[in-house]
Design an enzyme around this catalytic site. Sequence first.
Site, PDB file in Angstrom:
ATOM      1  N   HIS A 255      71.034 -32.112-125.601  1.00 43.37           N
ATOM      2  CA  HIS A 255      69.844 -32.639-126.283  1.00 43.37           C
ATOM      3  C   HIS A 255      68.595 -31.896-125.795  1.00 43.37           C
ATOM      4  CE1 HIS A 255      72.958 -35.836-126.453  1.00 43.37           C
ATOM      5  NE2 HIS A 255      72.541 -35.878-127.701  1.00 43.37           N
TER       6      HIS A 255
ATOM      7  N   SER B  46      73.006 -36.945-133.113  1.00 39.45           N
ATOM      8  CA  SER B  46      71.941 -37.243-132.158  1.00 39.45           C
ATOM      9  C   SER B  46      70.924 -36.103-132.039  1.00 39.45           C
ATOM     10  CB  SER B  46      72.538 -37.555-130.780  1.00 39.45           C
ATOM     11  OG  SER B  46      73.307 -36.461-130.330  1.00 39.45           O
TER      12      SER B  46
ATOM     13  N   ASP C 124      72.475 -33.056-118.823  1.00 43.19           N
ATOM     14  CA  ASP C 124      72.560 -33.008-120.283  1.00 43.19           C
ATOM     15  C   ASP C 124      71.934 -31.695-120.745  1.00 43.19           C
ATOM     16  OD1 ASP C 124      72.165 -33.169-123.011  1.00 43.19           O
ATOM     17  OD2 ASP C 124      71.273 -35.178-123.003  1.00 43.19           O
TER      18      ASP C 124
END
Length: 442
Positions: free
Chosen positions: A424, A181, A421
């Site tokens: 990312h 990702s 998060d």
Amino acid sequence: MKLWNKKKTHFPLLVFVFSLFLVFSILHNERNILQIQENPDRATRHQIPVTYVKPNRLSHHNHAPEVLDRFSTCNSTREYSGRKIAWTDHPTPEYGRRRESLESCNVFSGKWVFDNFSYPLYNESECPYMSDQLACHKHGRSDLGYQYWRWQPHNCNLKRWNVIEMWEKLRGKRLMFVGDSLNRGQWISMVCLLQSVIPADKRSMSPNAALTIFRAEEYNATVEFLWAPLLVESNSDDPVNHRLNDRIIRPDSVLKHASIWENADILVFNSYLWWRQGPVKLLWSSEANAVCEELDGLGAMELAMGAWADWASKVDPLKKRVFFVTMSPTHLWSREWNPGNEGNCYNEKSPIEFERYWGSGSDLPTMSMVENVLSKLSSKVSVLNITQLSEYRRDGHPSIYRKFWEALRSEQLSNPPSYSDCIHWCLPGVPDVWNELLYHFL
Ligand SMILES: *[C@@H]1O[C@H](CO)[C@@H](O)[C@H](O)[C@H]1NC(C)=O
Ligand SMILES: *[C@@H]1O[C@H](CO)[C@@H](O)[C@H](O)[C@H]1NC(C)=O
Ligand SMILES: *[C@@H]1O[C@H](CO)[C@@H](O)[C@H](O)[C@H]1NC(C)=O
Ligand SMILES: *[C@@H]1O[C@H](CO)[C@@H](O)[C@H](O)[C@H]1NC(C)=O
Ligand SMILES: *[C@@H]1O[C@H](CO)[C@@H](O)[C@H](O)[C@H]1NC(C)=O
């Protein structure tokens, strides 16, 4: 264990005989597996004889290995047998060697400079391919400082991003990102960087699948993303359903993915975080009865890098450009840059200024293993060493400003760091700079 002890008693007798075979066999023998003690000290310490396996073979023994999918299971699991991947670099003629090793400036060593004049390179809301995981402004982030930083190498300047020049480099070509990702984020960044100059009716995006393709008609070019978080074949290769308890990999084969990426002209690989989630189950191609072995993440990643390197070593650098992106740092513990503080990246609004800051999320043994593999491939694979420069960017993660797939509980909502998060990266943001570095080397 019992089985293996029995083997061991025979082993010393075989060492000398098989030693003579080693070089000869690797170079000339078609056998898939040969057993040899690699380094007596090491093997004694680990009590494991080393066996070399030639990767990426179509048929092992008398059966074609079954393709792994998310329903694959291990019939049983035993200790790691010590098998390693045998790959050798194929010499590159001098004319095929790349220039950048001659370049004196290390563009990965530098600092972040606030520059709200040239940055961001695109507008979040104007990119129709933006991901809800990465669109931080849309999801409520009001401090937009993270969009305004330029990477300034210490001893030279990066080439200025020029979207038309980039398209000219891509004309008639397939650019493919392959990985997890984080790499998908870099791909979305690249699509957003590129798409604005293509009229809406002259571009298209295929539906989300293992391979997703952005196409620009007038340049006859594509920018693609292939989901392959572990590089080798695995039970996590479904682009959506890959949250599994057991990670099962085929440590000796990239063939399934390579059949797709083989046709790309420019390839950008990454792999790291998926190896950091505990032991991995190995299902060797030669194994007919789904008997797995278990190995720690770093050891398993080294096998996968070996199988990948075997493929990369056969690349003709004049026909194909191959890049490997080093590990993307995480900012999960703010005590590492702000001692005494018990948070994470949540609420961080500016980069870390301490030169050479390095957090515990970037595993040094992994980095040296990767460097070791890539150094043997230096004429065929270029390194995008984004780790240090991204380490500084504690402010670049979505934290709570992204779409979360599961509903958040009230105790989470009352404690934002608990669901932030910090892995990312927001877009526009840090991955745009990774792509500027890619552009710099193309
Ligand atoms: C850029 O930042 C400076 C200093 O923070 C500010 O004064 C200026 O208005 C900003 N310019 C733009 C275009 O955002
Ligand atoms: C981005 O685009 C939106 C909509 O077109 C506009 O309102 C906004 O001002 C733009 N932001 C920047 C930073 O250019
Ligand atoms: C478009 O690019 C592909 C390679 O990606 C090439 O095979 C094909 O010939 C090109 N078509 C045209 C019309 O240039
Ligand atoms: C699991 O092992 C048993 C016993 O060795 C064997 O009979 C069976 O076929 C194996 N199953 C699979 C799926 O390989
Ligand atoms: C990337 O750069 C770091 C220094 O920032 C270095 O320690 C590491 O070995 C490099 N990695 C590779 C694969 O070249």
